[in-house]
Design a protein around this motif. Structure first.
Motif, PDB file in Angstrom:
ATOM      1  N   ASP A   1       1.207  73.518 -28.496  1.00 50.79           N
ATOM      2  CA  ASP A   1       0.386  72.479 -29.118  1.00 50.79           C
ATOM      3  C   ASP A   1      -0.418  71.741 -28.064  1.00 50.79           C
ATOM      4  OD1 ASP A   1       2.127  70.681 -27.872  1.00 50.79           O
ATOM      5  OD2 ASP A   1       3.330  70.363 -29.676  1.00 50.79           O
ATOM      6  N   GLU A   2      -1.114  70.688 -28.499  1.00 49.54           N
ATOM      7  CA  GLU A   2      -1.990  69.950 -27.581  1.00 49.54           C
ATOM      8  C   GLU A   2      -1.222  69.191 -26.509  1.00 49.54           C
ATOM      9  OE1 GLU A   2      -0.998  67.482 -31.136  1.00 49.54           O
ATOM     10  OE2 GLU A   2      -1.802  69.506 -30.817  1.00 49.54           O
ATOM     11  N   LYS A   3       0.104  69.014 -26.677  1.00 45.27           N
ATOM     12  CA  LYS A   3       0.924  68.337 -25.671  1.00 45.27           C
ATOM     13  C   LYS A   3       1.652  69.363 -24.785  1.00 45.27           C
ATOM     14  CE  LYS A   3       1.676  64.093 -28.314  1.00 45.27           C
ATOM     15  NZ  LYS A   3       2.690  63.168 -28.897  1.00 45.27           N
ATOM     16  N   TYR A   4       1.275  70.624 -24.906  1.00 44.26           N
ATOM     17  CA  TYR A   4       1.796  71.728 -24.084  1.00 44.26           C
ATOM     18  C   TYR A   4       3.257  72.052 -24.369  1.00 44.26           C
ATOM     19  CZ  TYR A   4      -2.446  70.129 -21.875  1.00 44.26           C
ATOM     20  OH  TYR A   4      -3.736  69.703 -21.670  1.00 44.26           O
TER      21      TYR A   4
ATOM     22  N   SER B   1      -1.291  71.783 -18.304  1.00 46.13           N
ATOM     23  CA  SER B   1      -2.672  72.055 -18.656  1.00 46.13           C
ATOM     24  C   SER B   1      -3.270  73.096 -17.710  1.00 46.13           C
ATOM     25  CB  SER B   1      -3.491  70.773 -18.595  1.00 46.13           C
ATOM     26  OG  SER B   1      -4.870  71.065 -18.689  1.00 46.13           O
TER      27      SER B   1
ATOM     28  N   GLY C   1      -6.515  80.142 -26.466  1.00 50.03           N
ATOM     29  CA  GLY C   1      -6.183  78.966 -25.656  1.00 50.03           C
ATOM     30  C   GLY C   1      -5.626  79.391 -24.321  1.00 50.03           C
TER      31      GLY C   1
END
Length: 366
Positions: free
Chosen positions: A91-94, A111, A65
């Protein structure tokens, strides 16, 4: 993204790449370090749209990632972590979890899609130089780079690479520095690298003859140095036709010990400060140099021995410019050539012209 890596390797990488990170920017991502994992490696980058520094270190990657983390905060965290290894996951929310030993940090990242693309030079002209040679050449010219951007091209150093030589040239309104060395090159090129870039390159270059490589395109240069890549824009504009500024007539030649003259100029500079710009007077005659200066702070007179051939001459100089030239000679002995009281002083090695520094004189009031 999830990985484990050596803390010292990560710290070294972050310390180096963050020197290219923007201090303040309207783009928040430019204030961060880009981290990207793939295979068994971690890629790190800092980039401010003019200068970029990237590197890759080994890592145990369990989830690939990428993320952008605040360079200042992340650097301080890694510097103060207690363990030998660092674990990092996001995670996907940084939300980013950083652990080492018993210490655990959670910080918010950005991001990586917001991070600008770092330029490459896939079809550039390629050159290779020993690191210690380039280090010496940069150090002996960068002092003469212009500090104001009245002519932006002069805030950089011009590289002239030919089939048999490499020459670096720097110039501002009062001085000129030229450094030349023989090399074997299959390609030729002339380009100007910003002084800011070269100051960072100096910190990465080693003192041995390990090779470094550079690829030069129309707008950018990429320098590969010991596991790091330095990416920089090149400066546009017409560089001073410096060869015309180098005096050809020589009426006086002086040979002397470099340290003797440096010490004398430093002593005389004690009565000069930033507000008082009185010139340093050098009187060259009878195998000695008489150095004097008078300011509201006081006066000084000094004499050092020298071998002088040709006309006697009395000239004035900016003491700082004269010191900069002398301190960058890197030779025990130095040769000075004069062409008259109002002609620039040439500072050269005892033999040949591997370097040439010009220092413009200051007109003396009679």
């Amino acid at each position: 993204m999830k990985f484990v890596c050596d803390r010292q390797a990560l710290l070294d990488a972050v310390n180096n790449v963050q020197r290219a990170v923007s201090g303040k920017s309207t783009l928040p991502s430019l204030e961060g370090v880009l981290l990207r994992t793939s295979g068994s490696s971690l890629f790190l980058a800092g980039y401010d749209l003019d200068l970029g520094i990237t590197t890759t270190i080994e890592a145990q990657v369990s989830e690939p990632g990428e993320i952008v983390l605040s360079a200042k905060l992340f650097g301080e965290i890694v510097r103060r972590l207690p363990g030998d290894q660092v674990r990092l996951s996001c995670d996907e929310k940084y939300n980013t979890l950083i652990t080492s030993g018993q210490t655990e940090f959670t910080i918010i990242g950005l991001s990586a899609t917001e991070y600008p693309e770092i330029p490459t030079v896939p079809d550039g002209a390629a050159f290779t130089l020993p690191q210690n040679l380039l280090r010496s050449m940069i150090r002996q010219t960068i002092f003469a780079v212009a500090q104001t951007d009245a002519r932006p091209v002069h805030t950089g150093v011009q590289f002239e690479i030919a089939e048999d030589s490499v020459r670096l040239v720097a110039v501002d309104g009062s001085r000129l520095a030229v450094r030349c060395e023989p090399i074997q090159s299959k390609e030729t090129a002339t380009f100007v690298v910003p002084g800011k870039t070269l100051n960072e390159v100096l910190k990465l270059l080693s003192d041995d003859d390990t090779p470094m490589s550079m690829a030069v395109g129309r707008r950018h240069i990429v320098m590969e140095i010991g596991g790091y890549a330095v990416i920089s824009r090149l400066l546009d504009g017409e560089f001073l036709p410096y060869r015309k500024a180098i005096p050809q007539q020589v009426t006086t030649t002086i040979s002397l010990n470099t340290r003797d003259l440096i010490d004398a100029v430093e002593r005389a500079s004690l009565v000069i400060n930033d507000r008082i710009k009185s010139p340093l007077v050098c009187d060259f005659h009878d195998d000695e140099i008489q150095i004097s200066c008078t300011t509201p702070l006081g006066s000084v007179n000094d004499v050092i021995p020298a071998k002088i051939k040709g006309d006697s001459e009395e000239m004035g100089f900016n003491s700082r410019f004269l010191l900069d030239a002398l301190k960058n000679t890197e030779t025990d002995e130095v040769r000075i050539e004069l062409g008259g009281a109002l002609s620039p002083m040439k500072v050269l090695p005892p033999e040949g012209e591997s370097f040439l520094f010009l220092v413009l004189p200051v007109r003396l009031k009679k």
